[in-house]
Design a protein around this motif. Structure first.
Motif, mmCIF file in Angstrom:
data_model
loop_
_atom_site.group_PDB
_atom_site.id
_atom_site.type_symbol
_atom_site.label_atom_id
_atom_site.label_comp_id
_atom_site.label_asym_id
_atom_site.label_seq_id
_atom_site.Cartn_x
_atom_site.Cartn_y
_atom_site.Cartn_z
ATOM 1 N N LEU A 477 -18.963 1.951 -5.583
ATOM 2 C CA LEU A 477 -19.825 3.412 -4.550
ATOM 3 C C LEU A 477 -18.777 4.109 -4.865
ATOM 4 C CD1 LEU A 477 -22.271 3.278 -3.351
ATOM 5 C CD2 LEU A 477 -21.114 3.201 -1.091
ATOM 6 N N ARG A 478 -17.924 4.050 -4.545
ATOM 7 C CA ARG A 478 -16.706 4.594 -4.380
ATOM 8 C C ARG A 478 -16.640 6.143 -5.943
ATOM 9 N NH1 ARG A 478 -10.663 6.591 -3.580
ATOM 10 N NH2 ARG A 478 -10.908 4.708 -5.329
ATOM 11 N N ASN A 479 -16.385 4.709 -7.193
ATOM 12 C CA ASN A 479 -16.872 5.945 -8.264
ATOM 13 C C ASN A 479 -17.771 6.273 -8.589
ATOM 14 O OD1 ASN A 479 -13.418 4.526 -8.835
ATOM 15 N ND2 ASN A 479 -14.372 2.416 -9.674
ATOM 16 N N THR A 481 -19.452 7.967 -6.643
ATOM 17 C CA THR A 481 -19.762 9.320 -5.817
ATOM 18 C C THR A 481 -18.929 10.366 -6.462
ATOM 19 O OG1 THR A 481 -18.838 8.023 -3.976
ATOM 20 C CG2 THR A 481 -20.969 8.644 -3.627
ATOM 21 N N MET A 482 -17.518 9.189 -6.759
ATOM 22 C CA MET A 482 -16.344 10.196 -7.016
ATOM 23 C C MET A 482 -16.350 10.818 -8.173
ATOM 24 S SD MET A 482 -13.848 9.447 -3.158
ATOM 25 C CE MET A 482 -13.098 10.633 -5.061
ATOM 26 N N ALA A 483 -16.880 10.160 -9.246
ATOM 27 C CA ALA A 483 -17.048 9.900 -11.052
ATOM 28 C C ALA A 483 -15.422 9.572 -11.005
ATOM 29 C CB ALA A 483 -17.475 11.590 -11.271
ATOM 30 N N SER A 484 -14.742 8.526 -10.217
ATOM 31 C CA SER A 484 -13.386 8.391 -10.563
ATOM 32 C C SER A 484 -12.752 7.241 -11.592
ATOM 33 C CB SER A 484 -12.544 8.545 -8.804
ATOM 34 O OG SER A 484 -12.940 7.872 -9.058
ATOM 35 N N ALA A 485 -13.541 6.255 -11.915
ATOM 36 C CA ALA A 485 -13.870 5.629 -12.458
ATOM 37 C C ALA A 485 -12.407 5.606 -13.716
ATOM 38 C CB ALA A 485 -14.770 4.528 -12.685
ATOM 39 N N VAL A 486 -11.874 4.179 -13.901
ATOM 40 C CA VAL A 486 -11.233 4.299 -15.262
ATOM 41 C C VAL A 486 -11.863 3.338 -16.275
ATOM 42 C CG1 VAL A 486 -9.038 4.266 -16.127
ATOM 43 C CG2 VAL A 486 -9.412 4.434 -14.278
ATOM 44 N N SER A 487 -12.499 3.206 -17.405
ATOM 45 C CA SER A 487 -13.082 3.011 -18.029
ATOM 46 C C SER A 487 -12.304 2.506 -19.608
ATOM 47 C CB SER A 487 -14.120 3.510 -18.767
ATOM 48 O OG SER A 487 -14.108 4.176 -20.347
ATOM 49 N N GLN A 488 -11.943 1.016 -19.590
ATOM 50 C CA GLN A 488 -11.807 -0.003 -21.158
ATOM 51 C C GLN A 488 -12.462 0.345 -21.919
ATOM 52 O OE1 GLN A 488 -11.381 -4.338 -21.106
ATOM 53 N NE2 GLN A 488 -12.675 -4.276 -19.087
ATOM 54 N N GLN A 489 -11.255 1.271 -23.533
ATOM 55 C CA GLN A 489 -12.502 1.233 -24.236
ATOM 56 C C GLN A 489 -12.906 -0.454 -24.956
ATOM 57 O OE1 GLN A 489 -13.899 4.630 -26.281
ATOM 58 N NE2 GLN A 489 -13.250 4.151 -23.617
ATOM 59 N N LEU A 490 -13.607 0.129 -25.961
ATOM 60 C CA LEU A 490 -14.049 -0.768 -26.600
ATOM 61 C C LEU A 490 -13.653 -0.987 -28.051
ATOM 62 C CD1 LEU A 490 -17.755 -2.387 -25.262
ATOM 63 C CD2 LEU A 490 -15.461 -3.180 -24.654
ATOM 64 N N LEU A 491 -13.414 -2.063 -28.850
ATOM 65 C CA LEU A 491 -12.660 -1.425 -29.909
ATOM 66 C C LEU A 491 -13.899 -2.008 -30.600
ATOM 67 C CD1 LEU A 491 -9.725 -1.271 -31.446
ATOM 68 C CD2 LEU A 491 -10.291 -4.797 -31.822
ATOM 69 N N PHE A 492 -15.118 -2.610 -30.262
ATOM 70 C CA PHE A 492 -16.636 -2.685 -31.470
ATOM 71 C C PHE A 492 -16.853 -1.820 -30.353
ATOM 72 C CE2 PHE A 492 -14.210 -5.464 -34.031
ATOM 73 C CZ PHE A 492 -13.512 -4.750 -35.086
ATOM 74 N N GLN A 510 -27.626 6.395 -16.380
ATOM 75 C CA GLN A 510 -26.966 6.544 -17.349
ATOM 76 C C GLN A 510 -25.485 6.902 -16.734
ATOM 77 O OE1 GLN A 510 -27.872 8.194 -20.622
ATOM 78 N NE2 GLN A 510 -26.268 8.189 -21.487
ATOM 79 N N GLU A 511 -26.243 8.303 -15.852
ATOM 80 C CA GLU A 511 -24.838 9.144 -15.654
ATOM 81 C C GLU A 511 -24.312 8.536 -14.167
ATOM 82 O OE1 GLU A 511 -24.412 13.486 -13.067
ATOM 83 O OE2 GLU A 511 -26.473 13.139 -13.586
ATOM 84 N N HIS A 512 -24.707 7.702 -13.399
ATOM 85 C CA HIS A 512 -24.363 6.785 -12.732
ATOM 86 C C HIS A 512 -23.784 5.667 -13.271
ATOM 87 C CE1 HIS A 512 -26.320 8.567 -9.233
ATOM 88 N NE2 HIS A 512 -27.205 8.110 -9.086
ATOM 89 N N LEU A 513 -23.829 4.974 -14.054
ATOM 90 C CA LEU A 513 -23.123 4.024 -14.576
ATOM 91 C C LEU A 513 -22.178 4.606 -15.066
ATOM 92 C CD1 LEU A 513 -26.210 1.703 -16.510
ATOM 93 C CD2 LEU A 513 -24.518 1.337 -14.820
ATOM 94 N N GLU A 514 -21.816 5.943 -15.684
ATOM 95 C CA GLU A 514 -20.939 6.626 -16.451
ATOM 96 C C GLU A 514 -20.233 6.378 -15.818
ATOM 97 O OE1 GLU A 514 -23.400 8.193 -20.022
ATOM 98 O OE2 GLU A 514 -23.345 9.493 -18.788
ATOM 99 N N ASN A 515 -20.428 6.697 -14.402
ATOM 100 C CA ASN A 515 -19.699 6.744 -13.565
ATOM 101 C C ASN A 515 -18.641 5.797 -12.783
ATOM 102 O OD1 ASN A 515 -19.995 9.290 -13.097
ATOM 103 N ND2 ASN A 515 -21.204 9.774 -11.431
ATOM 104 N N THR A 516 -19.164 5.095 -12.777
ATOM 105 C CA THR A 516 -18.541 3.383 -12.813
ATOM 106 C C THR A 516 -17.739 3.747 -13.896
ATOM 107 O OG1 THR A 516 -20.032 1.980 -13.759
ATOM 108 C CG2 THR A 516 -20.435 3.050 -11.399
ATOM 109 N N GLY A 517 -18.054 4.247 -14.937
ATOM 110 C CA GLY A 517 -16.918 3.235 -16.576
ATOM 111 C C GLY A 517 -17.390 3.116 -18.169
ATOM 112 N N PHE A 518 -18.655 3.170 -17.567
ATOM 113 C CA PHE A 518 -19.583 2.611 -18.710
ATOM 114 C C PHE A 518 -19.129 3.942 -19.551
ATOM 115 C CE2 PHE A 518 -21.744 -0.771 -16.830
ATOM 116 C CZ PHE A 518 -21.909 -1.833 -17.471
#
Ligand code: ADP
Ligand code: MG
Length: 624
Positions: A477-479, A481-492, A510-518
């Protein structure tokens, strides 16, 4: 001061209930079809105009209703189907809450005609927004006909919220299929805007599926059939070469109810391992029969989730049954190099009791799967900031504790050390020192379900799954609303296929999901490419997570930005929270405990279930 509490008038209560029961025309269709089936109909007609927005009519030849029952059927909590609480556990009927007709009548124009076989004449009742407009004697055949017109006429917001006719009709057809597929002994007809779109004669399971999904389905079906003490499984899976790029035709029915289960879906998919072309999904039509006592049907009328007592065993059985059938029908496993040999001899298990499987599914589940040192840096930032904000509030929990005493002389085995721990943590969660500190308040895991630890006044029993759900919920939730999430890059980048309806939903969030790290790449009409995922998830979980999310959104139809964010956070955190049945190492247990009590709202899950209970020494003393 004068009293201020009032009972809501019935029509208001009904409208509120309607919000839950009736989300869209398809919900009405489901309720009416189910009532017709409960009334032992042998022929049911569904007539729809403008995707149900102007008319939904269901005509059955069932037992009908007496004059009194006809009138009573629109009262809230009026049902002929349960008489006492015991009955709830042996339900053979579809409905039992007695809410559907009352709810529908609160938000539409309803006309009922009904007659019992023994009666000469029937009853006709017209209701608009809970008001009975007329009640008359009428001539009508045996059975019941209910017309629902102008749905949501008195709730413009709801009416405006309805989707295009093609989308609403799709939902109606889905409900119709789900009901028709388990009642092959009933004749069904469906009409839309005057034309017949389905005419399904009485048939067997296979024929019914073929009638619904088209003649070419027949050659694709491979039967499955298995029976053990735990479950009876019948139905069909499609041969792997016919797997589809979207997940359209995937059906589980449990005791003749359609359900959704991402977990069992995973089980089916795993039986197809090595047999499918990339990005394709097997179709299946699977009917499970289990002891009603072994399931917990979510009695919310519009939900399709269900809880099984022994989900793992079911998973294993489903998987081996399907593997076996695929093998027997020669569709197996040329490609399946690394198949699990233990799954190839499923014959003996009829006689054996099912063991809890030692299988598959990313059991080593995410958040802790990595070495803790690797795991920490990515998430610690979030956890710590978060803890700082909320440190202190957890103390309110222990209102009974003498806090001055805690702060003046810290006691081991007490949560007072949490604050110390959480405020100290910066770069890494577990430095050597802190690890030593954590050792002090010992935790135990009970039956891979509960974490037990002590506090000054006694002990705390924490539900591992729920606690973790709460922890992740607040983080997600915090991620968002604050768009603060870190994401792990996938190799492929990961490519996942969805139906166009699912893609539409994904785009909405989509936008919300991006905020969670997608991190999304191309999104076409059929595929989504994903190049980054939230740190708390693993690659293999992503498809189940998104599938569940789409499902949750479809089910709940959030109608404001606020509830959408909440729904997303609830769904995502629910998917990745550590499950019951998972062994937790000591530091994982302690991590959950610490994070839980650093939450803003540690006592309950996002769905309002308790996350822990306390047992005071007094309570314990009383037992001696
Ligand atoms: P529930 O199905 O949960 O009992 P409903 O509001 O759907 O509640 O229906 C209320 C009651 O009306 C049912 O219990 C049943 O007795 C009666 N009823 C509804 N539809 C029909 C029907 N098509 N034929 C006969 N009786 C019906
Ligand atoms: Mg009903």
């Amino acid at each position: 001061m004068s009293d201020i509490i009032q009972l809501l008038p019935d029509h208001v209560a009904n409208q509120i209930a309607a919000g839950e029961v009736v989300q869209r025309p398809a919900s009405v269709v489901k309720e009416l079809l189910e009532n017709a089936i409960d009334a032992k109909a042998t022929h049911i007609k569904l007539i729809i105009k403008e995707a149900g927005k102007t008319l939904i009519q269901v005509i059955d030849d069932g037992i009908g209703m007496s004059v009194t029952d006809a009138r009573l059927s629109f009262e809230r909590h009026a049902t002929s189907k349960i008489k006492n609480a015991e009955d709830l556990f042996q339900l053979n009927t579809k409905g039992f809450r007695g809410e559907a007709l009352a709810s529908i009548a609160a938000i539409a124009h309803v006309e009922l005609k009904t007659k019992q076989e023994k009666d000469e004449v029937g009853t006709e009742i017209k209701i608009e927004g809970s008001d009975v407009i007329s009640q008359e004697v009428c001539v009508t055949p045996k059975g019941t006909s209910i017309s629902v017109k102008n749905l949501f006429y008195n709730i413009p917001a709801r009416r405006n919220f309805l989707k295009s006719n093609s989308v609403e009709l799709r939902h109606i057809i889905d409900e119709f299929h789900r009901v028709a597929m388990v009642h092959e002994d009933i004749k069904f007809d469906m009409y839309h805007n005057g034309s017949e779109i389905f005419s399904l004669p009485v048939a067997n399971h296979r024929q019914r599926i073929v009638h619904i999904f088209g003649a070419k389905t027949n050659e694709k079906l491979v039967p499955i059939d298995e029976e053990t003490d735990l479950v009876k499984i019948i139905g069909f899976v499609c041969k792997p070469e016919f797997a589809k790029r979207t997940r359209g035709e995937q059906f589980f029915f449990v005791n003749n109810r359609f359900i959704k289960s991402a977990y069992l879906n995973h089980g089916v998919n795993s039986a197809f391992e090595g047999l499918l072309k990339e990005k394709t999904h097997p179709s299946y039509f699977i009917y499970l029969t289990v002891d009603p006592k072994s399931i917990d049907i979510n009695i919310h009328p519009t939900k399709t989730e269900i809880k099984f007592d022994d989900e793992h065993a079911l998973y294993a059985m489903l998987r081996s049954t399907i593997k076996h059938s695929l093998g027997q029908f020669n569709v197996a496993p040329i490609l399946d190099f690394n198949r699990d040999a233990s799954m190839d001899t499923p014959y003996e298990y009829k006689s054996k009791m099912v063991k809890t499987p030692t299988i598959e599914v990313d059991r080593s589940f995410n958040p802790f799967k990595e070495d803790k040192k690797d795991n920490i840096p990515s998430t610690s930032k979030n956890y710590t900031d978060f803890k700082k904000e909320s440190a202190g509030s957890w103390e309110n929990l222990y209102a009974g504790l003498d806090t001055s005493e805690i702060s003046s002389k810290p006691i081991e085995n007490d949560f007072s050390s949490i604050e110390f721990e959480s405020s100290e943590v910066t770069g890494s969660l577990f430095t050597a020192d802190q690890e030593a500190e954590l050792e002090h308040h010992t935790t135990y895991q009970l039956r891979r379900k509960y974490i037990i630890t002590t506090i000054k006044s006694g002990m705390v029993i924490i539900h591992q799954n729920r606690a973790h759900h709460r922890v992740l919920y607040e983080e997600v939730l915090r991620n968002i609303t604050m768009a603060s999430a870190v994401s792990q890059q996938l190799l492929f980048p990961l490519k996942l296929s969805f139906s166009s309806q699912e893609i539409r939903i994904l785009k909405e969030v989509q936008e919300h999901l991006e905020n969670t790290g997608f991190v999304f790449g191309d999104i076409t009409d059929t595929d989504v490419s994903i190049s980054g995922i939230p740190t708390a998830t693993t690659e293999s979980e992503v498809s189940v997570l998104l599938e569940k999310l789409i499902n949750d959104i479809e089910q709940e139809v959030p109608d404001s930005g606020f509830s959408l964010t909440d729904l997303l956070a609830r769904s995502i955190s629910g998917s990745i929270a550590v499950k019951t049945g998972i062994d937790l190492a000591k530091e994982q247990q302690q991590h959950i405990v610490n994070s839980l009590f650093a939450c803003t709202e540690p006592t309950i899950t996002p769905d309002n279930k308790p996350t822990f209970i306390t047992l005071t020494v007094d309570d314990i003393d009383k037992k001696f």
